[in-house]
Motif scaffolding. Structure first.
Motif, PDB file in Angstrom:
ATOM      1  N   ALA A 213      -5.732 -12.078 132.776  1.00 13.51           N
ATOM      2  CA  ALA A 213      -6.239 -13.193 131.964  1.00 13.51           C
ATOM      3  C   ALA A 213      -6.564 -14.371 132.865  1.00 13.51           C
ATOM      4  O   ALA A 213      -5.833 -14.667 133.807  1.00 13.51           O
ATOM      5  CB  ALA A 213      -5.193 -13.612 130.931  1.00 13.51           C
ATOM      6  N   ARG A 214      -7.662 -15.031 132.562  1.00 13.60           N
ATOM      7  CA  ARG A 214      -7.977 -16.261 133.280  1.00 13.60           C
ATOM      8  C   ARG A 214      -7.039 -17.352 132.811  1.00 13.60           C
ATOM      9  O   ARG A 214      -6.667 -17.418 131.645  1.00 13.60           O
ATOM     10  CB  ARG A 214      -9.411 -16.674 133.022  1.00 13.60           C
ATOM     11  N   ALA A 215      -6.659 -18.191 133.751  1.00 14.52           N
ATOM     12  CA  ALA A 215      -5.730 -19.275 133.432  1.00 14.52           C
ATOM     13  C   ALA A 215      -5.975 -20.426 134.406  1.00 14.52           C
ATOM     14  O   ALA A 215      -6.805 -20.325 135.312  1.00 14.52           O
ATOM     15  CB  ALA A 215      -4.285 -18.780 133.539  1.00 14.52           C
ATOM     16  N   TYR A 216      -5.263 -21.501 134.202  1.00 13.49           N
ATOM     17  CA  TYR A 216      -5.272 -22.644 135.111  1.00 13.49           C
ATOM     18  C   TYR A 216      -3.837 -22.942 135.488  1.00 13.49           C
ATOM     19  O   TYR A 216      -2.959 -22.952 134.628  1.00 13.49           O
ATOM     20  CB  TYR A 216      -5.892 -23.879 134.450  1.00 13.49           C
ATOM     21  N   MET A 217      -3.604 -23.170 136.761  1.00 13.06           N
ATOM     22  CA  MET A 217      -2.280 -23.586 137.223  1.00 13.06           C
ATOM     23  C   MET A 217      -2.401 -25.053 137.612  1.00 13.06           C
ATOM     24  O   MET A 217      -3.179 -25.409 138.499  1.00 13.06           O
ATOM     25  CB  MET A 217      -1.828 -22.745 138.419  1.00 13.06           C
ATOM     26  N   SER A 218      -1.652 -25.900 136.932  1.00 10.43           N
ATOM     27  CA  SER A 218      -1.706 -27.331 137.188  1.00 10.43           C
ATOM     28  C   SER A 218      -0.517 -27.737 138.049  1.00 10.43           C
ATOM     29  O   SER A 218       0.629 -27.431 137.721  1.00 10.43           O
ATOM     30  CB  SER A 218      -1.685 -28.088 135.864  1.00 10.43           C
ATOM     31  N   TRP A 219      -0.823 -28.413 139.146  1.00 16.83           N
ATOM     32  CA  TRP A 219       0.204 -28.894 140.066  1.00 16.83           C
ATOM     33  C   TRP A 219      -0.186 -30.286 140.521  1.00 16.83           C
ATOM     34  O   TRP A 219      -1.321 -30.507 140.938  1.00 16.83           O
ATOM     35  CB  TRP A 219       0.333 -27.944 141.245  1.00 16.83           C
ATOM     36  N   GLN A 220       0.707 -31.222 140.391  1.00 19.15           N
ATOM     37  CA  GLN A 220       0.482 -32.623 140.736  1.00 19.15           C
ATOM     38  C   GLN A 220      -0.769 -33.164 140.054  1.00 19.15           C
ATOM     39  O   GLN A 220      -1.557 -33.893 140.640  1.00 19.15           O
ATOM     40  CB  GLN A 220       0.400 -32.804 142.246  1.00 19.15           C
ATOM     41  N   GLY A 221      -0.944 -32.767 138.790  1.00 16.90           N
ATOM     42  CA  GLY A 221      -2.058 -33.277 137.992  1.00 16.90           C
ATOM     43  C   GLY A 221      -3.403 -32.644 138.266  1.00 16.90           C
ATOM     44  O   GLY A 221      -4.395 -33.025 137.666  1.00 16.90           O
ATOM     45  N   GLN A 222      -3.467 -31.668 139.152  1.00 13.05           N
ATOM     46  CA  GLN A 222      -4.725 -31.011 139.503  1.00 13.05           C
ATOM     47  C   GLN A 222      -4.734 -29.565 138.997  1.00 13.05           C
ATOM     48  O   GLN A 222      -3.923 -28.761 139.441  1.00 13.05           O
ATOM     49  CB  GLN A 222      -4.923 -31.004 141.024  1.00 13.05           C
ATOM     50  N   PRO A 223      -5.646 -29.231 138.076  1.00 11.54           N
ATOM     51  CA  PRO A 223      -5.736 -27.840 137.616  1.00 11.54           C
ATOM     52  C   PRO A 223      -6.541 -26.986 138.596  1.00 11.54           C
ATOM     53  O   PRO A 223      -7.533 -27.441 139.161  1.00 11.54           O
ATOM     54  CB  PRO A 223      -6.457 -27.955 136.273  1.00 11.54           C
ATOM     55  N   HIS A 224      -6.077 -25.755 138.812  1.00 10.31           N
ATOM     56  CA  HIS A 224      -6.755 -24.804 139.689  1.00 10.31           C
ATOM     57  C   HIS A 224      -6.926 -23.502 138.920  1.00 10.31           C
ATOM     58  O   HIS A 224      -5.971 -23.012 138.315  1.00 10.31           O
ATOM     59  CB  HIS A 224      -5.932 -24.538 140.953  1.00 10.31           C
ATOM     60  N   ARG A 225      -8.131 -22.947 138.959  1.00  9.90           N
ATOM     61  CA  ARG A 225      -8.370 -21.674 138.282  1.00  9.90           C
ATOM     62  C   ARG A 225      -7.563 -20.581 138.959  1.00  9.90           C
ATOM     63  O   ARG A 225      -7.418 -20.561 140.178  1.00  9.90           O
ATOM     64  CB  ARG A 225      -9.841 -21.299 138.349  1.00  9.90           C
ATOM     65  N   CYS A 226      -7.056 -19.674 138.138  1.00 12.50           N
ATOM     66  CA  CYS A 226      -6.320 -18.525 138.664  1.00 12.50           C
ATOM     67  C   CYS A 226      -6.467 -17.374 137.688  1.00 12.50           C
ATOM     68  O   CYS A 226      -7.066 -17.523 136.628  1.00 12.50           O
ATOM     69  CB  CYS A 226      -4.850 -18.872 138.902  1.00 12.50           C
ATOM     70  N   ARG A 227      -5.933 -16.239 138.056  1.00 15.22           N
ATOM     71  CA  ARG A 227      -5.953 -15.060 137.192  1.00 15.22           C
ATOM     72  C   ARG A 227      -4.555 -14.464 137.208  1.00 15.22           C
ATOM     73  O   ARG A 227      -3.984 -14.251 138.272  1.00 15.22           O
ATOM     74  CB  ARG A 227      -6.954 -14.039 137.708  1.00 15.22           C
ATOM     75  N   THR A 228      -4.018 -14.220 136.027  1.00 18.62           N
ATOM     76  CA  THR A 228      -2.700 -13.598 135.971  1.00 18.62           C
ATOM     77  C   THR A 228      -2.838 -12.115 136.287  1.00 18.62           C
ATOM     78  O   THR A 228      -3.809 -11.475 135.890  1.00 18.62           O
ATOM     79  CB  THR A 228      -2.057 -13.768 134.581  1.00 18.62           C
TER      80      THR A 228
END
Length: 103
Positions: free
Chosen positions: A19-34
């Motif tokens: 599934a496509r997802a976003y990982m947010s760290w320090q207020g910055q979202p980054h596209r990722c895939r589970t």
């Protein structure tokens, strides 16, 4: 599903999921895939630099079922970093985690 080894520390079975997802760290979202998910955590693949070990992140899924679209926000901690992604452990007490992993 996945073979167990002496170094295996998973407490629950994982389900494969792409599934496509976003990982947010320090207020910055980054596209990722589970790649897989369980009641305790997930592994996400990312081309962005993964947060450091122990960092607190939020994994955001946007899932659709026909005309219904749901956004799931799951708080987690980085448990392991690899060259192509990161293993996440869910923060305690997440009802949404139970709902998402039992569907």
């Amino acid at each position: 599903m996945y073979s167990a080894s002496r170094s295996e520390r998973r407490r629950t079975a994982r389900k494969r999921i792409a599934a496509r997802a976003y990982m947010s760290w320090q207020g910055q979202p980054h596209r990722c895939r589970t790649r897989n998910i369980s009641i305790n955590g997930a592994f996400v693949e990312t081309t962005a630099l993964a947060p450091p070990l122990g960092a607190r992140v939020e994994l955001i899924f946007v899932l659709s079922n026909g005309s219904v679209i749901r956004v799931h926000r799951l708080k987690a901690r980085i448990a392991r970093v690899t060259r192509n992604g990161a293993a996440l452990v869910w923060a305690p007490g997440g009802q949404e985690t139970r709902e998402l992993t039992h569907t």
